[in-house]
Design a protein around this motif. Structure first.
Motif, PDB file in Angstrom:
ATOM      1  N   LEU A 295       0.837  -1.205   0.000  1.00 24.19           N
ATOM      2  CA  LEU A 295       0.000   0.000   0.000  1.00 24.19           C
ATOM      3  C   LEU A 295       0.870   1.252   0.000  1.00 24.19           C
ATOM      4  CD1 LEU A 295      -2.790   1.329   0.185  1.00 24.19           C
ATOM      5  CD2 LEU A 295      -2.641   1.114   2.677  1.00 24.19           C
ATOM      6  N   ALA A 296       1.937   1.252   0.778  1.00 20.54           N
ATOM      7  CA  ALA A 296       2.825   2.409   0.836  1.00 20.54           C
ATOM      8  C   ALA A 296       3.485   2.667  -0.519  1.00 20.54           C
ATOM      9  CB  ALA A 296       3.893   2.191   1.903  1.00 20.54           C
ATOM     10  N   GLN A 297       3.896   1.615  -1.210  1.00 21.79           N
ATOM     11  CA  GLN A 297       4.543   1.779  -2.513  1.00 21.79           C
ATOM     12  C   GLN A 297       3.562   2.332  -3.549  1.00 21.79           C
ATOM     13  OE1 GLN A 297       6.031  -2.215  -3.115  1.00 21.79           O
ATOM     14  NE2 GLN A 297       8.054  -1.704  -2.271  1.00 21.79           N
ATOM     15  N   ARG A 298       2.371   1.788  -3.557  1.00 21.16           N
ATOM     16  CA  ARG A 298       1.379   2.286  -4.521  1.00 21.16           C
ATOM     17  C   ARG A 298       1.009   3.735  -4.239  1.00 21.16           C
ATOM     18  NH1 ARG A 298      -3.154  -2.431  -5.636  1.00 21.16           N
ATOM     19  NH2 ARG A 298      -1.735  -3.992  -6.525  1.00 21.16           N
ATOM     20  N   THR A 299       0.825   4.034  -2.970  1.00 16.83           N
ATOM     21  CA  THR A 299       0.488   5.410  -2.598  1.00 16.83           C
ATOM     22  C   THR A 299       1.608   6.366  -2.980  1.00 16.83           C
ATOM     23  OG1 THR A 299      -0.862   4.591  -0.762  1.00 16.83           O
ATOM     24  CG2 THR A 299      -0.226   6.908  -0.711  1.00 16.83           C
ATOM     25  N   ALA A 300       2.839   5.944  -2.770  1.00 15.29           N
ATOM     26  CA  ALA A 300       3.982   6.789  -3.125  1.00 15.29           C
ATOM     27  C   ALA A 300       4.016   7.065  -4.627  1.00 15.29           C
ATOM     28  CB  ALA A 300       5.284   6.131  -2.676  1.00 15.29           C
ATOM     29  N   ALA A 301       3.771   6.039  -5.437  1.00 14.15           N
ATOM     30  CA  ALA A 301       3.763   6.236  -6.892  1.00 14.15           C
ATOM     31  C   ALA A 301       2.646   7.187  -7.309  1.00 14.15           C
ATOM     32  CB  ALA A 301       3.614   4.889  -7.595  1.00 14.15           C
ATOM     33  N   LEU A 302       1.468   7.035  -6.679  1.00 14.96           N
ATOM     34  CA  LEU A 302       0.347   7.936  -6.974  1.00 14.96           C
ATOM     35  C   LEU A 302       0.714   9.373  -6.628  1.00 14.96           C
ATOM     36  CD1 LEU A 302      -2.811   7.776  -7.748  1.00 14.96           C
ATOM     37  CD2 LEU A 302      -3.161   8.078  -5.293  1.00 14.96           C
ATOM     38  N   VAL A 303       1.318   9.565  -5.455  1.00 17.24           N
ATOM     39  CA  VAL A 303       1.688  10.905  -5.006  1.00 17.24           C
ATOM     40  C   VAL A 303       2.758  11.514  -5.906  1.00 17.24           C
ATOM     41  CG1 VAL A 303       2.741  12.203  -3.120  1.00 17.24           C
ATOM     42  CG2 VAL A 303       0.983  10.498  -2.627  1.00 17.24           C
ATOM     43  N   VAL A 304       3.683  10.694  -6.379  1.00 18.89           N
ATOM     44  CA  VAL A 304       4.724  11.215  -7.272  1.00 18.89           C
ATOM     45  C   VAL A 304       4.099  11.786  -8.542  1.00 18.89           C
ATOM     46  CG1 VAL A 304       6.623  10.534  -8.796  1.00 18.89           C
ATOM     47  CG2 VAL A 304       6.619   9.809  -6.415  1.00 18.89           C
ATOM     48  N   GLY A 305       3.212  11.024  -9.169  1.00 20.46           N
ATOM     49  CA  GLY A 305       2.544  11.526 -10.369  1.00 20.46           C
ATOM     50  C   GLY A 305       1.741  12.771 -10.105  1.00 20.46           C
ATOM     51  N   LEU A 306       1.053  12.791  -8.954  1.00 15.60           N
ATOM     52  CA  LEU A 306       0.240  13.946  -8.589  1.00 15.60           C
ATOM     53  C   LEU A 306       1.104  15.186  -8.358  1.00 15.60           C
ATOM     54  CD1 LEU A 306      -2.700  13.747  -6.041  1.00 15.60           C
ATOM     55  CD2 LEU A 306      -1.251  15.754  -6.198  1.00 15.60           C
ATOM     56  N   VAL A 307       2.193  15.019  -7.614  1.00 18.71           N
ATOM     57  CA  VAL A 307       3.032  16.164  -7.250  1.00 18.71           C
ATOM     58  C   VAL A 307       3.770  16.709  -8.467  1.00 18.71           C
ATOM     59  CG1 VAL A 307       5.063  16.852  -5.930  1.00 18.71           C
ATOM     60  CG2 VAL A 307       3.258  15.515  -4.837  1.00 18.71           C
ATOM     61  N   VAL A 308       4.274  15.823  -9.316  1.00 18.14           N
ATOM     62  CA  VAL A 308       5.024  16.279 -10.490  1.00 18.14           C
ATOM     63  C   VAL A 308       4.135  17.115 -11.410  1.00 18.14           C
ATOM     64  CG1 VAL A 308       6.164  15.535 -12.612  1.00 18.14           C
ATOM     65  CG2 VAL A 308       6.738  14.447 -10.430  1.00 18.14           C
ATOM     66  N   VAL A 309       2.980  16.575 -11.761  1.00 19.26           N
ATOM     67  CA  VAL A 309       2.097  17.294 -12.684  1.00 19.26           C
ATOM     68  C   VAL A 309       1.439  18.488 -11.993  1.00 19.26           C
ATOM     69  CG1 VAL A 309       0.006  17.104 -14.099  1.00 19.26           C
ATOM     70  CG2 VAL A 309       1.708  15.264 -14.107  1.00 19.26           C
ATOM     71  N   GLY A 310       0.914  18.262 -10.795  1.00 15.50           N
ATOM     72  CA  GLY A 310       0.285  19.362 -10.073  1.00 15.50           C
ATOM     73  C   GLY A 310       1.263  20.466  -9.745  1.00 15.50           C
ATOM     74  N   GLY A 311       2.491  20.094  -9.356  1.00 15.57           N
ATOM     75  CA  GLY A 311       3.498  21.096  -9.045  1.00 15.57           C
ATOM     76  C   GLY A 311       3.906  21.901 -10.267  1.00 15.57           C
ATOM     77  N   ALA A 312       4.028  21.227 -11.413  1.00 13.72           N
ATOM     78  CA  ALA A 312       4.380  21.939 -12.641  1.00 13.72           C
ATOM     79  C   ALA A 312       3.291  22.943 -13.018  1.00 13.72           C
ATOM     80  CB  ALA A 312       4.608  20.943 -13.770  1.00 13.72           C
ATOM     81  N   LEU A 313       2.054  22.539 -12.903  1.00 18.15           N
ATOM     82  CA  LEU A 313       0.955  23.453 -13.220  1.00 18.15           C
ATOM     83  C   LEU A 313       0.915  24.630 -12.242  1.00 18.15           C
ATOM     84  CD1 LEU A 313      -1.807  20.827 -14.064  1.00 18.15           C
ATOM     85  CD2 LEU A 313      -0.890  22.535 -15.641  1.00 18.15           C
ATOM     86  N   GLN A 314       1.145  24.333 -10.968  1.00 11.15           N
ATOM     87  CA  GLN A 314       1.149  25.392  -9.968  1.00 11.15           C
ATOM     88  C   GLN A 314       2.284  26.379 -10.217  1.00 11.15           C
ATOM     89  OE1 GLN A 314      -0.964  25.934  -7.112  1.00 11.15           O
ATOM     90  NE2 GLN A 314       0.164  27.861  -7.182  1.00 11.15           N
ATOM     91  N   ALA A 315       3.467  25.851 -10.549  1.00 13.97           N
ATOM     92  CA  ALA A 315       4.611  26.730 -10.819  1.00 13.97           C
ATOM     93  C   ALA A 315       4.348  27.613 -12.032  1.00 13.97           C
ATOM     94  CB  ALA A 315       5.867  25.884 -11.041  1.00 13.97           C
TER      95      ALA A 315
END
Length: 497
Positions: A295-315
């Motif tokens: 569960l931790a590994q899957r959640t981490a992968a989900l968060v990575v995709g979310l942060v990369v794309v969401g962070g780029a849009l926010q920046a």
């Protein structure tokens, strides 16, 4: 044999009644969209190369209100019959495609939001910051697009996220100086998103659920009226939510999970409340047996995709993206049960303390209602994490819609895009009751173009009737959730198994 013969005519009569109601409802909705500008439909002329008014008919304020009320009541009855009958799925794409084509011939109605979308996009592509600039000020108040924004949004910067605003900018770029052209480009995106939800749900849900997809989404006149024909951004965000979950069906490894996170970021940066699907995905893994390190590994992968794309849009968007959202966080709309409390509290203890109390109480109520809805429902496929993710998303979205101090009918599209993955049950009817009530409350949907008599009637429904429907739904969900079995009875794994 006798029993079979006796039920066949009943089923046939129900099918006929449903078809008549669907035809009536969709026909009336199209009538409003194809007719001349009215109290429900802003004037978008000149049309440029986009479709213009096709019916030489001008509906007065009372007439358009009556037509839309009848359309939504007939549509609600049609959906109820489809649920009761467990109607089969459509045999082809002909009907959805035909409705989509007709939708592109209409002008959006039910609000002036689509004009605001184009204004924010126009500010973006002409060098401004839509999260800072007010439409009324852009271009000295003479811009051919931003100057058309209607009250009460003329002085409000964008409340929408970066990706949604990029899509607004694309529509404005294609539309140029003609508002109607830009709105039509936006309508194309909305119709494609509506069709995409159906296509994706059919790919990821079992065949047994395909009938529910068409009853609850494709042939739901309320979804069509408040969402597609209203050209609301919620339809686009709903498609991104379903896409985020669908990716996990096709690729469940780290790459697929990161891609799902990226799509969650796009949904949340279109409209922030749609980011709740991330909680639905993680919760579904837990409910269907993924624990510990996996569960931790899957959640981490989900968060990575979310942060990369969401962070780029926010920046890219800059620091003011959520300024307007924060300014409006304590707003209370007229048709919610919180409104009578606000009006009473302002006189008793003051405006600011009452709004703060409502915000805190609404958050707590949303959590309680979500727990009740999880107890009351189950996913259509018990051990399928994709169906479970949509199930939890529907529960969380419905709890938020019910509890939110500021809520409008198109906010419920998050619920309806996920509801086909929920096993048939009483929540279908509760969600339908809420959407019908909210749909009726916000007819005709604009603050302009109404006569005093029509305004008195519509405000009477919005302020005097629908808040109590919302309160009744709070009670029904709470009582049913407490009395019905908890989630282990739904076929999901018990905790610790």
């Amino acid at each position: 044999m006798a029993a079979g013969l006796s039920t066949a005519p009943t089923r046939s009569a129900t099918t006929t009644a449903r078809r008549v109601l669907l035809t009536l409802s969709v026909g009336l909705l199209l009538l409003v969209g194809l007719s001349a500008p009215n109290a429900a439909q802003p004037d978008l002329a000149p049309r440029g190369w986009a479709p213009g008014t096709l019916l030489p008919l001008a509906l007065g304020p009372a007439a358009v209100t009556a037509v839309l009320w009848l359309a939504y009541l007939a549509g609600g009855a049609a959906v109820l019959l489809g649920l009761r009958q467990r109607a089969a799925a459509l045999g082809s794409w002909a009907v959805p495609a035909g409705i989509g084509v007709l939708a592109l011939l209409t002008a959006p109605f039910g609000s002036g939001d689509h004009v605001s979308y184009l204004a924010y996009g126009r500010i973006l592509v002409t060098g401004g910051d839509p999260w800072v600039e007010r439409p009324v000020d852009w271009g000295g108040g003479l811009d051919p697009v931003t100057s058309r924004v209607e009250a009460p949004w003329t002085e409000e910067p964008s409340v929408y996220g970066p990706f949604g605003t990029l899509l607004h900018g694309l529509s404005a770029l294609l539309g140029g100086d003609h508002l109607r052209q830009g709105v039509w480009a936006w309508q194309v995106l909305v119709v494609l998103a509506w069709l995409a939800v159906r296509a994706l749900l059919r790919r990821v849900l079992d065949d047994d659920a395909h009938g529910r997809i068409d009853v609850l989404w494709t042939l739901n006149p309320l979804v069509l009226g408040v969402g597609v024909l209203g050209a609301h951004i919620d339809v686009v965000a709903a498609a991104l939510v379903v896409a985020a979950v669908a990716v996990l069906r096709w690729r469940a490894d780290a790459v697929g999970t990161a891609a799902a996170g990226a799509l969650v970021a796009l949904a949340g940066s279109t409209k922030i409340t749609y980011g709740v699907v991330a909680v639905g995905i993680v919760g579904a893994w837990w409910f269907t047996g993924t624990r510990g390190r996996a569960l931790a590994q899957r959640t981490a992968a989900l968060v990575v995709g979310l942060v990369v794309v969401g962070g780029a849009l926010q920046a890219w968007a800059g620091p003011h993206v959520y300024d307007q959202l924060l300014r409006s966080r304590q707003a209370v709309s007229l048709a919610t049960p919180w409104r009578p409390l606000l009006e009473w509290g302002r006189d008793m203890v003051g405006n600011a303390p009452t709004r703060l109390l409502i915000s805190v109480a609404a958050a707590l109520l949303a959590v309680a209602l979500a727990a009740c809805l999880v107890r009351l429902t189950r996913p259509a496929a018990a051990h399928d994490p994709v169906a479970a993710a949509l199930w939890l998303t529907a529960c969380l979205g419905f709890a938020y819609s019910l509890a939110a101090p500021y809520s409008l009918p198109w906010y419920d599209l998050l619920v309806w895009c996920a509801l086909p993955a929920v096993a048939a049950g009483p929540v279908d009817v509760l969600a339908l009751l809420r959407l019908v009530a909210l749909g009726l409350a916000y007819v005709p949907g604009r603050v302009l173009g109404m006569t005093p008599a029509v305004e008195d009637v519509t405000l009477g429904v919005r302020r005097g009737i629908v808040p109590w429907v919302g309160l009744a739904l709070w009670v029904l969900v709470s009582v049913a959730g407490v009395r019905r079995g908890s989630w282990p009875r739904s076929g999901l794994p018990r905790r610790g198994r």
